[in-house]
Scaffold this active site. Structure first.
Site, mmCIF file in Angstrom:
data_model
loop_
_atom_site.group_PDB
_atom_site.id
_atom_site.type_symbol
_atom_site.label_atom_id
_atom_site.label_comp_id
_atom_site.label_asym_id
_atom_site.label_seq_id
_atom_site.Cartn_x
_atom_site.Cartn_y
_atom_site.Cartn_z
ATOM 1 N N PRO A 375 -24.181 73.243 -83.002
ATOM 2 C CA PRO A 375 -24.973 74.120 -83.869
ATOM 3 C C PRO A 375 -25.852 75.065 -83.062
ATOM 4 C CG PRO A 375 -25.888 71.898 -83.837
ATOM 5 C CD PRO A 375 -24.588 71.824 -83.113
ATOM 6 N N GLY A 379 -28.528 74.621 -77.133
ATOM 7 C CA GLY A 379 -28.709 74.833 -75.699
ATOM 8 C C GLY A 379 -27.465 75.290 -74.981
ATOM 9 N N GLU A 503 -19.395 83.405 -76.590
ATOM 10 C CA GLU A 503 -18.941 83.950 -77.871
ATOM 11 C C GLU A 503 -18.042 85.171 -77.646
ATOM 12 O OE1 GLU A 503 -19.290 82.786 -80.854
ATOM 13 O OE2 GLU A 503 -20.589 81.119 -80.339
#
Length: 581
Positions: A375, A379, A503
């Site tokens: 989630p 970190g 990402e």
């Protein structure tokens, strides 16, 4: 002590230009000396006129003094102004060099607009420190002393009257100077804050437009501009007081000298020509007194600017990266994939901030693809920041290729890593310049290979000038997906031993995501790939997946193993429709 440090920094900037400073100072003094001769020459003209002698010689002498003084003074001014520009250039070059070597943790605390203000407006004030500060003050002091000496030779009583008035007003100016420095510092801080506020708006320009927030942001910038104006007015107020004090001193001295001197002329104790020469010297004092006041004012402004520059110079910086000198171990490793180990890593972004990593431990073998999932706030991106040594962990060890990253030369460590940030920044310039940014010496064949890998060939063919096409500020001429692929291509051209993708597929459509997954899989056969992903479809084929939660590692395994054994991963997969039917 802080003032001493400011002067030390100023000397550092001016040292390469000391010859120009000396030459300009000498020329200014020569020009001042020519000026000092003018009242005496004027006296000879008056005496010649009164004695019915020829005026040609005295007038020619006076004219020559005027012309020589003007020419030499102008040359001295040019030399000093040129030196001032050199000082500004040295300061800007040093400050920019320092800024780009600051630790990321330090830059994150600062505002970009304020940093720009320090490089542009603050450094400009340094020019005045030497051209209108030190040298002008020395020149003015010389003229002042010279004029006083000549006045002593003419009439001691009138000199005492003059000095009494000047000392009284000089005391007032001395009280004003500290206020000018404080006001100057506040004004420069206000200008920096205005730049920071405007930079904030420009960085989110489309968001401001889309949110209909133009009026609110205009009001915010307007408030910052008004604060800068008010601080500037405060500087102008105190500077005006200092300046008018010099003018008042000259006028009061003139009135006093004219009254007493007139009485002495009437009594026969003083010649008319001597009174006129004395008054000319008195008027001549106006310029050096004004220069002294102006010089002191510029010194306060300059020292305030140096204080802000010194704040950057004193911030902790990284070791200087010299990529031309790789360590023996780095040369031996070549481009072999590198493994990563986190062992009990504890990290927070500040003493007043919550713990981000609380005993994080995991191991990634060399080669293959590893994914970090979990989630938001777990970190994951911090792992990359620590690997790049943008920040230092408070406890635990991080190893790359079996070696503590704190023992790696920083240039070697970052040369071994390829990093694609989450927002995939693209710099203003051409597409080629962006692609080779991290590897400027890469060959054309490598560029074509990476363009093919990242499916950018169609983009290059579509652009009017191909690789030489300008992509605009922050890559505005490219789509989000194109910017992301450019960033990945840039990292691949570096031939990293460890590729970090944060990402990497977040702005790609389904077709391009599938293609990029194929690219990542192919790259993972040659090097180690570490991927952060919220879209699990990107990493279902990863060799291993590290699940992070709450600042720690929750589970490690393959996609199938984690579906069977870990509730959080199963929940993440379910929300993305990745559970088996």
């Amino acid at each position: 002590m802080p003032e001493t440090a400011s002067w030390r920094l100023l000397v550092t900037y001016v040292r390469p230009h000391k010859a120009a400073l000396l030459l300009g100072g000498v020329l200014s003094l020569v020009g001042s000396f020519a000026g000092l001769a003018m009242p005496l020459l004027a006296k000879t003209v008056i005496d010649a006129f009164g004695a019915n002698r020829s005026l040609l010689g005295p007038v020619l002498g006076l004219t020559a003094a005027v012309l020589v003084g003007a020419a030499v003074g102008a040359l001295g001014r040019y030399v000093l102004e040129r030196m001032g520009e050199g000082v500004v250039f040295s300061a800007r070059r040093s400050l920019v060099s320092r800024m780009l070597r600051l630790r990321v943790s330090e830059v994150d605390r600062l505002k970009p607009g304020d940093l720009l203000s320090r490089v542009t407006s603050d450094t400009t004030l340094l020019r005045a420190v030497f051209t209108e500060g030190v040298v002008e003050m020395v020149s003015a002091l010389f003229m002042l002393v010279g004029a006083v000496v000549m006045m002593v030779l003419m009439d001691g009583l009138l000199l005492l009257i003059t000095l009494g008035v000047l000392v009284l007003v000089g005391s007032l100016v001395g009280l004003v100077m500290p206020r000018i420095r404080r006001a100057s510092t506040q004004a420069q801080v206000a200008v920096g804050e205005m730049g920071a506020v405007l930079d904030r708006v420009l960085q989110a320009f489309r968001t401001v437009k889309a949110s209909g927030a133009e009026n609110r942001e205009i009001a915010t910038v307007d408030a910052a501009a008004r604060e800068a104006r008010d601080r500037g007015v405060a500087v102008a107020w105190w500077t005006s007081i200092a300046g008018i004090s010099a003018w008042v001193a000259a006028q009061l001295a003139f009135v006093a000298v004219l009254g007493v001197g007139g009485a002495r002329v009437a009594s026969g104790a003083l010649e008319v020509s001597s009174l006129i020469a004395f008054l000319l010297y008195l008027f001549y004092l106006v310029a050096p007194i004004g220069q002294l006041v102006q010089g002191f004012t510029q010194m306060q402004n300059g020292l305030a600017a140096v204080k802000r520059i010194r704040e950057i110079e004193e911030l902790p910086a990284e070791e200087i990266a010299d990529r031309s000198r790789e360590s023996d171990r780095s040369r031996e490793a070549g481009t072999a994939p590198a493994g990563v180990t986190f062992d009990g890593v504890v990290f927070r972004y500040g003493d007043d901030r919550p713990v981000v990593h609380d005993g994080v431990s995991f191991e990634i073998p060399a080669g293959g693809m590893t994914a970090l999932v979990g989630p938001s706030g777990a970190g994951k991106s911090t792992v990359f920041a620590l690997l790049e040594r943008f920040y230092e962990q408070q406890a635990g060890t991080i190893e790359v290729d079996g070696r503590d990253i704190r023992r790696w030369p920083l240039s070697d460590l970052r040369a071994a890593l390829g990093y694609v940030e989450q927002d995939a920044p693209v710099l203003d310039g051409t597409l080629r310049e962006n692609l080779v940014f991290a590897a400027p010496d890469v060959g054309e064949a490598d560029i074509r290979r990476v363009l093919s890998l990242t499916r950018l060939e169609d983009l290059v063919a579509r652009l009017p000038e191909g690789l030489e096409t300008k992509v605009g500020h922050r890559g505005v001429m490219l789509s989000g997906g194109e910017r992301q692929r450019v960033a990945i291509a840039r990292a691949l051209l570096r031939k990293p031993r460890l590729l970090l993708l944060d990402e990497a597929t977040s702005q790609l459509d389904a077709v391009n995501e599938l293609r990029l997954r194929e690219v990542i899989a192919e790259v993972a056969r040659e090097t180690t790939v570490l991927v952060i992903a919220h879209r699990l479809s990107t990493v279902t084929g990863a060799d291993r997946i590290v699940v992070m939660e709450g600042g720690g590692v929750r589970a490690v395994g393959t996609h199938g193993e984690l579906l069977a054994d870990d509730d959080l991963y199963r929940e993440l997969a379910a929300t993305q429709l990745l559970l088996p039917g």
